[in-house]
Write a protein that holds these residues in place. Structure first.
Motif, mmCIF file in Angstrom:
data_model
loop_
_atom_site.group_PDB
_atom_site.id
_atom_site.type_symbol
_atom_site.label_atom_id
_atom_site.label_comp_id
_atom_site.label_asym_id
_atom_site.label_seq_id
_atom_site.Cartn_x
_atom_site.Cartn_y
_atom_site.Cartn_z
ATOM 1 N N SER A 50 0.859 -1.188 0.000
ATOM 2 C CA SER A 50 0.000 0.000 0.000
ATOM 3 C C SER A 50 0.889 1.229 0.000
ATOM 4 N N TYR A 51 0.337 2.323 -0.485
ATOM 5 C CA TYR A 51 1.094 3.577 -0.578
ATOM 6 C C TYR A 51 0.371 4.647 0.232
ATOM 7 N N GLU A 52 1.148 5.577 0.782
ATOM 8 C CA GLU A 52 0.542 6.691 1.499
ATOM 9 C C GLU A 52 1.139 8.011 1.031
ATOM 10 N N LEU A 53 0.334 9.064 1.094
ATOM 11 C CA LEU A 53 0.762 10.390 0.666
ATOM 12 C C LEU A 53 1.762 10.990 1.645
ATOM 13 N N PRO A 54 2.619 11.904 1.170
ATOM 14 C CA PRO A 54 3.582 12.566 2.049
ATOM 15 C C PRO A 54 2.890 13.268 3.217
ATOM 16 N N GLN A 62 4.336 1.072 1.743
ATOM 17 C CA GLN A 62 5.404 0.831 0.789
ATOM 18 C C GLN A 62 5.474 1.977 -0.214
ATOM 19 N N SER A 63 6.489 1.930 -1.067
ATOM 20 C CA SER A 63 6.611 2.962 -2.091
ATOM 21 C C SER A 63 5.582 2.715 -3.191
ATOM 22 N N LEU A 64 5.336 3.744 -3.981
ATOM 23 C CA LEU A 64 4.405 3.606 -5.095
ATOM 24 C C LEU A 64 4.949 2.600 -6.107
ATOM 25 N N GLU A 65 6.264 2.559 -6.246
ATOM 26 C CA GLU A 65 6.890 1.610 -7.167
ATOM 27 C C GLU A 65 6.655 0.165 -6.712
ATOM 28 N N GLU A 66 6.737 -0.067 -5.399
ATOM 29 C CA GLU A 66 6.499 -1.416 -4.881
ATOM 30 C C GLU A 66 5.046 -1.829 -5.100
ATOM 31 N N LEU A 67 4.125 -0.903 -4.851
ATOM 32 C CA LEU A 67 2.715 -1.199 -5.073
ATOM 33 C C LEU A 67 2.457 -1.498 -6.543
ATOM 34 N N GLU A 96 -4.885 5.596 -4.180
ATOM 35 C CA GLU A 96 -5.500 6.220 -5.357
ATOM 36 C C GLU A 96 -4.448 6.799 -6.303
ATOM 37 N N LYS A 97 -3.262 7.068 -5.786
ATOM 38 C CA LYS A 97 -2.162 7.559 -6.627
ATOM 39 C C LYS A 97 -1.789 6.532 -7.695
ATOM 40 N N ARG A 101 -0.779 5.221 -12.946
ATOM 41 C CA ARG A 101 0.134 4.278 -13.578
ATOM 42 C C ARG A 101 -0.562 3.092 -14.223
ATOM 43 N N LEU A 102 -1.866 3.037 -14.128
ATOM 44 C CA LEU A 102 -2.578 1.863 -14.615
ATOM 45 C C LEU A 102 -2.633 1.780 -16.135
ATOM 46 N N ASN A 103 -2.668 2.906 -16.820
ATOM 47 C CA ASN A 103 -2.686 2.870 -18.285
ATOM 48 C C ASN A 103 -1.457 2.168 -18.839
#
Length: 213
Positions: A50-54, A62-67, A96-97, A101-103
């Motif tokens: 999972s990712y969280e905002l600053p 985790q980081s957005l890259e890991e997610l 939601e971030k 990257r889903l496209n």
């Protein structure tokens, strides 16, 4: 078109006194399982990342890259098993971030993906009345701890009411915090059931939309 469902939440995030650390993951799993059962789709499980905002330091993420990497692996696995599309059921706001990257994942893997995050929009403030009520319906809310839960001095993550830096940076967080300060928190099982059913139906509609694509 063969459609699968994956759930995304967070597994180690503070949710006050009355809700467990994996509240988001459990809510996402409940919605995903129910939607899969009613829509005759396959449930593929709950992702671990999972990712969280600053500035929002409410637990371990985790980081957005890991997610993104875990989502890619899960979607690839579904493709290898003969699935054509995936619905991602998300119950953690920070995730939601990932939608940005889903496209690229769709294009790279040749899989259609719908990112369903409706529960985050319906439930209201973090660990507030909405989540408490949903948790009560699915059996994860400790109702004996409601009074302690409402103490934002002890549990500042409830509605982010005690996290001043977060309130100053994000307008939505300030709005949620004020809602907690003005109305407090409570458990309303009718509300919880209504929110859950709305979210489940929304996911079912996504599955049916993909199935007829």
């Amino acid at each position: 078109m063969k459609v699968g469902i994956l759930a995304l939440g967070s597994h180690h995030e503070r949710h006050g006194a009355a809700l467990p650390l994996d509240t988001d993951a459990q809510i996402a799993e409940h919605i995903a399982r129910e939607a899969a059962k009613r829509a005759s789709a396959e449930f593929f499980g709950v992702l671990k990342s999972s990712y969280e905002l600053p500035e929002i330091n409410t637990g371990e993420h985790q980081s957005l890259e890991e997610l993104e990497g875990e989502v890619r692996e899960a979607v690839q696995e579904a493709k290898d098993e003969g699935f054509d599309a995936i619905v991602l059921v998300n119950a953690h706001g920070g995730n939601e971030k990932l939608s940005e990257r889903l496209n690229a994942i769709e294009e790279n893997l040749g899989m259609k993906i719908i990112f369903n995050t409706i529960i985050c929009k319906l439930e209201g403030p973090h660990a507030g009345t909405g989540e408490l009520s949903i948790g009560s319906v699915i059996g994860i809310t400790d109702e004996s701890k409601l009074e302690e839960h409402a103490n934002v001095g002890k549990h500042p993550e409830v509605g982010f009411a005690g996290l001043q830096e977060v309130r100053e940076k994000y307008l939505w967080a300030e709005k949620h915090a004020r809602e907690i300060e003005e109305f407090g928190v409570k458990i309303d099982k009718f509300l919880g059931e209504k929110i859950l059913q709305c979210a489940i139906v929304d996911v079912i509609n996504d599955v049916r939309e993909l199935g007829t694509a």
